[in-house]
Scaffold this active site. Sequence first.
Site, PDB file in Angstrom:
ATOM      1  CB  THR A 138      -0.942   0.029   1.219  1.00 31.14           C
ATOM      2  OG1 THR A 138      -1.557   1.322   1.319  1.00 31.14           O
ATOM      3  CG2 THR A 138      -0.198  -0.252   2.525  1.00 31.14           C
ATOM      4  CE1 TYR A 163      -5.128  -3.216   3.562  1.00 31.84           C
ATOM      5  CE2 TYR A 163      -3.983  -1.116   3.355  1.00 31.84           C
ATOM      6  CZ  TYR A 163      -4.526  -2.244   2.784  1.00 31.84           C
ATOM      7  OH  TYR A 163      -4.448  -2.404   1.416  1.00 31.84           O
TER       8      TYR A 163
END
Length: 345
Positions: A138, A163
């Site tokens: 990410t 996350y």
Amino acid sequence: MSADRQTGLADPAASSRPTVSLSGTRCLVLGGGGFLGLNLCNRLAAAGAEVTCFSRSHPQPEVLDRRVSRVTGQFADRLAIANAVERQDIVFHLIAGSIPESSNRDPSAELAAAPIATLHLLEICRSARIKKLVFSSTGGAIYGIPRIIPIPEQAPTDPISAYGISKLMIEKSLYLYRHLHGIDYQILRIANPYGRFQLGTKHQGLIGSYIHRVLSGLPLEVWGTGEVVRDFLHVDDVSDAFLGAVTYEGPHKILNVGSGVGLSVNQVIAELEAAFGLERLPCLYKPSRAADVPANVLDTALIRSELGWQPRVALRAGLVGTIAWMRAHLAEAPPGAPRHPAREG
């Protein structure tokens, strides 16, 4: 900022992509039933690769190239993963646990899932002697609150969501296994992709979610003032980066994948109004969320120089094409039918 900051054709789905041949290369896409995975499987098949899609459930036949083999299983099932990895050349790891905001509700569950399963995957890949593992990381959550915009790959990684921490743990595991066992890998830190197969029904992707809400007659949810800035790019451009990573042999194991241009949520809403041909879209403003960094725009100079990659789909064209895809999908789906794809990556 101009919507036409990137070159591209009016219909991204039909636009010509860079010519890449992966004829005979055996590729496994873990999380192949998700938004990125479906697009990648189809792109790999078009490039001549022998593709296996590994997902929790079978994608509906009309969304996946018929040349792609389908295997179902859970990422935590080591036997299923071992069987899928056997005799593969390239493994794409696109499986994600959740999304940044929801991951903070139960950080221990987030950090006990994908990172541990990835360590098992790496052991399997070591035994199977795969040629390379390409990981979908990410670019939006791994850097945390940035100290400089655009954000280079060398920037500090201080995620403010479980996350982002999970993705960083996986990145460090890849480095460890290269150091210990020589496993080759490539990490792509991807910004905020959008495009076909992103349904937007589970808060997965701002643009997908907004298009779905407009077509469903619902107001757009805006967290905070709408001045949060993000970096958006079309999924076709992401697929191009994945393909480039397969043959890349340079020294840089981490590459940002983004447009390099930031747009606020309010600017995205204005672009959607233009793409829909509407004067104003209704918005529902809510309190800002702790997992949202104020701005995130990726520096893409490295991937441009190393892979010769650059985003090709203009934002306005990408929005128009995505709206057309989702409108057709919603029209074809019978009432109560399960939606595809699943949340896998």
